[in-house]
Design a protein around this motif. Structure first.
Motif, short mmCIF file in Angstrom:
data_model
loop_
_atom_site.label_atom_id
_atom_site.label_comp_id
_atom_site.label_asym_id
_atom_site.label_seq_id
_atom_site.Cartn_x
_atom_site.Cartn_y
_atom_site.Cartn_z
N ALA A 112 62.68 -6.25 -48.16
CA ALA A 112 63.44 -7.24 -48.71
C ALA A 112 64.85 -6.64 -48.74
N GLY A 113 65.88 -7.56 -48.89
CA GLY A 113 67.31 -7.11 -49.18
C GLY A 113 67.99 -7.69 -50.15
N ALA A 114 69.31 -8.06 -49.99
CA ALA A 114 70.04 -8.45 -50.99
C ALA A 114 69.67 -9.85 -51.33
N GLU A 115 68.98 -10.40 -50.59
CA GLU A 115 68.62 -11.96 -51.08
C GLU A 115 67.50 -12.04 -52.35
N VAL A 116 66.85 -10.92 -52.57
CA VAL A 116 66.08 -10.80 -53.72
C VAL A 116 66.60 -10.15 -54.97
N ASP A 157 68.73 -11.15 -57.45
CA ASP A 157 68.60 -11.88 -58.65
C ASP A 157 67.29 -11.93 -59.13
N ARG A 185 71.92 -5.14 -61.92
CA ARG A 185 72.23 -5.87 -60.85
C ARG A 185 73.61 -5.82 -59.88
N ARG A 221 73.68 -4.74 -56.25
CA ARG A 221 74.47 -5.54 -55.12
C ARG A 221 75.46 -4.57 -54.33
N THR A 225 74.18 -2.78 -49.88
CA THR A 225 75.17 -2.98 -48.88
C THR A 225 75.33 -1.63 -47.80
#
Length: 170
Positions: free
Chosen positions: A12-16, A18, A51, A55, A59
């Motif tokens: 997974a990446g940034a979408e998870v 949160d 968090r 983030r 990147t």
């Protein structure tokens, strides 16, 4: 990465990011239990700060999350930050990975999920051609240190700190 009816592990990446909050808080609470002498932020503040780091780190090219899910619910994760090398002191590659977080929900600890996540980290790093991996552990988290040493990792540095918010022995 599924073995039977247990949790499914996926890249997974940034979408998870949160969705990792409850698992980070569980780890933060574990840290409190193994290092009660340290002054630590409350859970909400700790998660807000972490968090923001996630983030930023996600990147960086090559950085990734391995998310373990059971029935669509997150039950563990490994967050790996990849950054440019080489190191300035010892021989390393042009890219270095750091396992920033390994968290398993309390109800799923002791069942091999952490090991499966670490195995997945090794596979992904091999795919990326990254051989250098750093992992930090609290000095009082001897169980985690034993896990990492069984995997062939060795202590590299000892970090000393004087934390203004924590009581200092005189």
């Amino acid at each position: 990465m599924n073995t039977g009816s247990g949790p499914v592990i996926r890249l997974a990446g940034a979408e998870v990011v949160d969705a990792l909050g409850p698992l980070w808080i569980a780890l933060h609470q574990h840290h409190r239990s193994v290092a009660p002498h340290l002054a630590m932020y409350d859970d909400d503040r700790s998660w807000r700060l972490r968090r923001e780091l996630y983030r930023q780190w996600i990147t960086e090219p090559g950085s990734f999350v391995l998310l373990a899910e059971l029935g669509g619910e997150p039950v563990g994760y490994a967050f790996v930050h990849v950054f440019d090398g080489p190191d300035d002191s010892w021989v390393s590659g042009d890219r270095i990975a750091e396992l920033e977080t390994l968290s398993v929900a309390p109800a799923h600890r002791g069942q091999g999920l952490g090991t499966r996540l670490l195995d997945g980290v090794d596979v992904r790093l091999d795919e990326l051609g990254i051989g250098d991996l750093y992992i930090g552990a609290l000095a009082t988290n001897l169980a985690a240190q034993r896990v990492y040493e069984r995997r062939g990792l060795r202590p590299l540095m000892v970090k000393y700190a004087r934390l203004a918010a924590s009581p200092q022995p005189r």
